[in-house]
Scaffold this active site. Structure first.
Site, PDB file in Angstrom:
ATOM      1  N   TYR A 141     -10.799   1.102   5.338  1.00 18.25           N
ATOM      2  CA  TYR A 141     -11.242   1.886   4.186  1.00 18.25           C
ATOM      3  C   TYR A 141     -12.569   1.395   3.616  1.00 18.25           C
ATOM      4  O   TYR A 141     -13.328   2.172   3.056  1.00 18.25           O
ATOM      5  CB  TYR A 141     -10.186   1.834   3.075  1.00 18.25           C
ATOM      6  CG  TYR A 141      -9.081   2.850   3.209  1.00 18.25           C
ATOM      7  CD1 TYR A 141      -8.222   2.831   4.296  1.00 18.25           C
ATOM      8  CD2 TYR A 141      -8.888   3.822   2.233  1.00 18.25           C
ATOM      9  CE1 TYR A 141      -7.200   3.741   4.410  1.00 18.25           C
ATOM     10  CE2 TYR A 141      -7.863   4.741   2.334  1.00 18.25           C
ATOM     11  CZ  TYR A 141      -7.024   4.700   3.430  1.00 18.25           C
ATOM     12  OH  TYR A 141      -6.005   5.616   3.533  1.00 18.25           O
ATOM     13  N   LYS A 188      -0.917  -4.370  15.008  1.00 21.75           N
ATOM     14  CA  LYS A 188      -1.119  -3.868  16.373  1.00 21.75           C
ATOM     15  C   LYS A 188      -1.752  -5.025  17.134  1.00 21.75           C
ATOM     16  O   LYS A 188      -2.880  -4.944  17.643  1.00 21.75           O
ATOM     17  CB  LYS A 188      -2.019  -2.612  16.319  1.00 21.75           C
ATOM     18  CG  LYS A 188      -2.129  -1.846  17.622  1.00 21.75           C
ATOM     19  CD  LYS A 188      -0.859  -1.106  18.013  1.00 21.75           C
ATOM     20  CE  LYS A 188      -1.011  -0.487  19.384  1.00 21.75           C
ATOM     21  NZ  LYS A 188       0.253   0.063  19.912  1.00 21.75           N
ATOM     22  N   ASP A 220       3.470   1.161  15.808  1.00 21.99           N
ATOM     23  CA  ASP A 220       4.104   2.315  16.464  1.00 21.99           C
ATOM     24  C   ASP A 220       5.629   2.166  16.485  1.00 21.99           C
ATOM     25  O   ASP A 220       6.369   3.111  16.222  1.00 21.99           O
ATOM     26  CB  ASP A 220       3.524   2.560  17.873  1.00 21.99           C
ATOM     27  CG  ASP A 220       3.350   1.290  18.696  1.00 21.99           C
ATOM     28  OD1 ASP A 220       3.602   0.187  18.169  1.00 21.99           O
ATOM     29  OD2 ASP A 220       2.978   1.398  19.881  1.00 21.99           O
ATOM     30  N   ASP A 244      -0.982   3.166   4.431  1.00 18.17           N
ATOM     31  CA  ASP A 244      -1.163   4.561   3.983  1.00 18.17           C
ATOM     32  C   ASP A 244      -0.281   5.492   4.799  1.00 18.17           C
ATOM     33  O   ASP A 244       0.447   6.324   4.255  1.00 18.17           O
ATOM     34  CB  ASP A 244      -2.642   4.946   4.128  1.00 18.17           C
ATOM     35  CG  ASP A 244      -2.888   6.400   3.750  1.00 18.17           C
ATOM     36  OD1 ASP A 244      -2.413   6.808   2.674  1.00 18.17           O
ATOM     37  OD2 ASP A 244      -3.529   7.120   4.532  1.00 18.17           O
ATOM     38  N   ASP A 248       3.613   7.496   3.632  1.00 13.05           N
ATOM     39  CA  ASP A 248       3.948   8.927   3.679  1.00 13.05           C
ATOM     40  C   ASP A 248       5.182   9.146   4.552  1.00 13.05           C
ATOM     41  O   ASP A 248       6.034   9.978   4.259  1.00 13.05           O
ATOM     42  CB  ASP A 248       2.784   9.764   4.233  1.00 13.05           C
ATOM     43  CG  ASP A 248       1.858  10.258   3.133  1.00 13.05           C
ATOM     44  OD1 ASP A 248       1.724   9.534   2.124  1.00 13.05           O
ATOM     45  OD2 ASP A 248       1.274  11.346   3.264  1.00 13.05           O
TER      46      ASP A 248
HETATM   47  C1  IPM Z   1      -2.920   7.455  -0.958  1.00 15.01           C
HETATM   48  C2  IPM Z   1      -3.912   8.519  -0.619  1.00 15.01           C
HETATM   49  C3  IPM Z   1      -5.323   7.933  -0.744  1.00 15.01           C
HETATM   50  C4  IPM Z   1      -5.445   6.821   0.277  1.00 15.01           C
HETATM   51  C5  IPM Z   1      -6.456   8.963  -0.566  1.00 15.01           C
HETATM   52  C6  IPM Z   1      -6.353  10.091  -1.564  1.00 15.01           C
HETATM   53  C7  IPM Z   1      -7.812   8.325  -0.648  1.00 15.01           C
HETATM   54  O1  IPM Z   1      -3.663   9.045   0.637  1.00 15.01           O
HETATM   55  O2  IPM Z   1      -2.993   6.896  -2.076  1.00 15.01           O
HETATM   56  O3  IPM Z   1      -2.047   7.176  -0.136  1.00 15.01           O
HETATM   57  O4  IPM Z   1      -5.706   7.074   1.455  1.00 15.01           O
HETATM   58  O5  IPM Z   1      -5.259   5.669  -0.118  1.00 15.01           O
HETATM   59 MG    MG Z   2      -1.823   8.356   1.498  1.00 10.92          MG
END
Ligand code: IPM
Ligand code: MG
Length: 365
Positions: A141, A188, A220, A244, A248
């Site tokens: 990032y 990894k 993975d 990240d 999710d």
């Molecule tokens: C998160 C989001 C952010 C990230 C984006 C919006 C920059 O996906 O907080 O998980 O990638 O950190």
């Molecule tokens: Mg995210």
């Protein structure tokens, strides 16, 4: 106690969910007699629109002077074609960096009332209770150099230093001690040098925590195990990008991305935000789930305000609302009626007040 909180509603559904979170924080203040001072500033696309910058100086100054920051979401399709540096997300990344919270805590548990809402068989996800500790200020990032070498070749830098890995690893091990004492460190290391460093540093830190079981898991493999056996994880320690992605994925174990909170800690000012994004497709329609934002308030109360009783009250109120069948659209099954953002906020507030009254009656008797 008094606490100065800056609200950053941001874009898309951010303002809707932040409004519910702020209302609940106000109610906590009233019930438990705390003076929370809330002020609102611009960030992301909303800030580009009005001030020409995704992180205006006024916003940054207010956040740096605050006790805690509560953010909704950033991102807007209007800026889809812009380069990363000119997008709303750049404001969030710059804010994270300036506030300094390098450890992003993302709890994701399978709520009993939502076990049948996940894409997995109920018996697979039942009992899953994961805390992702994501390194937030390094890795791909922020790595330099980055950019386009020519119009057809782009590059980013993945770089980690020992100290960056060490400090976030310590947070993960410390938190594991208050849980089931397991850390799964994600990398990894069969391909990346940064991952080899990551693995070595985490192993070294782990020697200071002989009471915590450490395992190293390839990213993975972790993705697969999150689907096949999520209950086998306790604390997951991951770098910025892996964390990240995995957070999710952990949302599918929780039933919806809309219910997950996060806290970025360890820096000058702690930052709280739901894990979900700005969801432009449903923005402004009262369809968003405010639980991620409200659960972020619970984290704020626990970590920044040091009010564990109040934090627990908010978490219990969310549990009660969910157990009683309150569902926003992301959680509603076919044929079930769903609540609006505001109605879900009401249901949680109602549960909070009832729990408070019951507790106080009990003590008065
Ligand atoms: C998160 C989001 C952010 C990230 C984006 C919006 C920059 O996906 O907080 O998980 O990638 O950190
Ligand atoms: Mg995210």
């Amino acid at each position: 106690m008094s606490l100065n909180v800056v609200l950053l509603p941001g874009d898309g559904i951010g303002p809707e969910v932040t409004a519910e979170a702020a209302r609940l924080l106000g109610r906590i203040g009233e019930l438990y007699r705390h003076a929370f001072q809330l002020s609102t500033c611009l960030v992301g696309g909303a800030a580009i629109e009005q001030e020409g910058s995704s992180l205006p100086a006024r916003t940054l100054d207010a956040c740096l002077a605050a006790d805690a920051v509560l953010l909704g979401a950033v991102g807007h399709p209007r800026y889809e074609d812009r380069s990363p540096a000119d997008r709303p997300e750049a404001g969030l990344l710059a804010l994270r960096k300036a506030l300094g919270g390098f450890a992003n805590l993302r709890p994701a548990a399978c709520h009993p009332a939502l076990a049948d809402r996940t894409p997995f068989r109920t018996e697979r996800v039942q009992g899953a209770d994961i805390l992702i500790v994501r390194e937030l200020l390094g890795g791909l990032y922020f790595g330099e150099p980055r950019g386009y070498r020519d119009p057809e070749t782009a590059f980013n830098t993945l770089v980690y230093s020992k100290s960056e890995v060490e400090r976030v690893a310590r947070v993960a091990f410390d938190l594991a001690r208050g849980r089931r004492r397991r850390v799964s460190s994600i990398d990894k290391a069969n391909v990346l040098e940064t991952s080899r460093l990551w693995r070595n540093v985490v192993t070294e830190v782990g020697r200071d925590y002989p009471d915590v079981a450490l395992e190293h898991v390839y990213v993975d493999t972790c993705a697969m195990r999150m689907a096949t056996n999520p209950a086998s994880f306790d604390v997951i320690l991951a770098d910025n990008l892996f964390g990240d992605i995995l957070s999710d994925q952990a949302a599918s174990v929780a039933g919806s991305l809309g219910v997950l909170p996060s806290a970025s800690v360890g820096g000058r000012v702690d930052l709280y935000e739901p894990v979900h994004g700005s969801a432009p497709d449903i923005a402004g329609q009262g369809l968003a789930n405010p639980i991620g934002a409200i659960a972020s308030v619970a984290m704020l109360l626990r970590h920044s305000a040091r009010l564990p009783r109040e934090a627990q009250a908010v978490e219990q109120a969310i549990d009660v609302a969910l157990a009683s069948g309150a569902r926003t659209r992301d959680l509603a099954g076919p044929g079930e009626t769903s609540l609006s953002t505001r109605e879900m906020g009401d249901a949680i507030e109602h549960a909070l007040v009832e729990l408070f009254d019951r507790h106080h009656t009990y003590h008065a008797v």
